[in-house]
Scaffold this active site. Structure first.
Site, PDB file in Angstrom:
ATOM      1  N   VAL A 123       6.547   6.220  19.383  1.00  0.00           N
ATOM      2  CA  VAL A 123       6.301   4.783  19.324  1.00  0.00           C
ATOM      3  C   VAL A 123       5.327   4.437  20.444  1.00  0.00           C
ATOM      4  CG1 VAL A 123       8.448   4.121  18.204  1.00  0.00           C
ATOM      5  CG2 VAL A 123       8.400   4.357  20.677  1.00  0.00           C
ATOM      6  N   SER A 124       4.453   3.484  20.197  1.00  0.00           N
ATOM      7  CA  SER A 124       3.348   3.217  21.111  1.00  0.00           C
ATOM      8  C   SER A 124       3.718   2.344  22.299  1.00  0.00           C
ATOM      9  CB  SER A 124       2.185   2.573  20.353  1.00  0.00           C
ATOM     10  OG  SER A 124       1.756   3.418  19.313  1.00  0.00           O
TER      11      SER A 124
END
Length: 206
Positions: free
Chosen positions: A13-14
């Site tokens: 996930v960023s």
């Protein structure tokens, strides 16, 4: 009865605010349906897909090279790979190691005929991307030459080269220290090239 494939999940996930729950749920459901035994989970949080240093991905690749898994399961290509080239390199390594790779959302499984065909397409795209980049670089260099612009780093003056050679020959200064001594009048890479050449020549038997 064939052994159940030892499977690793990889998720990314960023941002710290994003949750990997959707990826986890989807991957676990897929693994259960496909008869895969999940034996490891790796999740990079708040790491860009373009960033080289993804610690959990690095840990996964080390485990794969140590033959700890038979299969790597991801949610989507873009959660795993930084670029087409990175994806191709990883798939080539997995293939060499006999490790199956599955991307759920992309519906790619390298154990299937469609997955193997997709691998060929990805390789062709990577080759095309490389060729297009080379063409653009070549065209840019030709255009600059027509305009009389010099490309690349400026040449190191003979005086600076002689100074680097002397420091490399008569001192045991490191390349970093020699670079500091000449106060940036040549790049550290150039200093390293000259110093290594001089020291290698001094160490070679007559």
């Amino acid at each position: 009865m064939p052994a159940v494939p030892r499977t690793a999940l990889y998720l990314r996930v960023s941002t710290a605010e994003q949750k990997p729950d959707l990826q986890y749920d989807g991957l676990r459901v897929y693994a259960a349906r496909a008869g895969l035994a999940i034996e490891g989970e790796y999740c990079d949080v708040a790491v860009s897909g373009r960033k080289q240093g993804r610690p959990q991905l690095s840990a996964l690749m080390t485990a794969v090279r140590n033959r700890e898994y038979d299969c790597v399961l991801v949610w989507k290509f873009d959660r795993f790979a930084r670029s087409t080239r990175h994806l191709l390199a990883a798939l080539e390594e997995f293939g060499h190691l006999g490790v199956r790779f599955i991307s759920v959302q992309d519906q790619i499984d390298t154990d299937s005929p469609m997955g193997r065909a997709m691998f060929t397409i990805i390789a062709a795209l990577a080759e095309l991307e490389s060729a297009l980049i080379s063409e653009r670089v070549s065209a840019g260099m030709k255009a600059a030459a027509v305009r009389g612009k010099r490309l690349g780093r400026p040449p190191t003056s003979p005086h600076v080269i002689a100074e680097i050679e002397a420091l490399a020959a008569v001192t045991d200064l490191s390349i970093r220290q020699i670079h500091r001594k000449i106060a940036g009048r040549a790049s550290r890479t150039r200093v390293g090239e000259i110093a290594k050449r001089v020291r290698k020549a001094d160490s070679d038997p007559l």
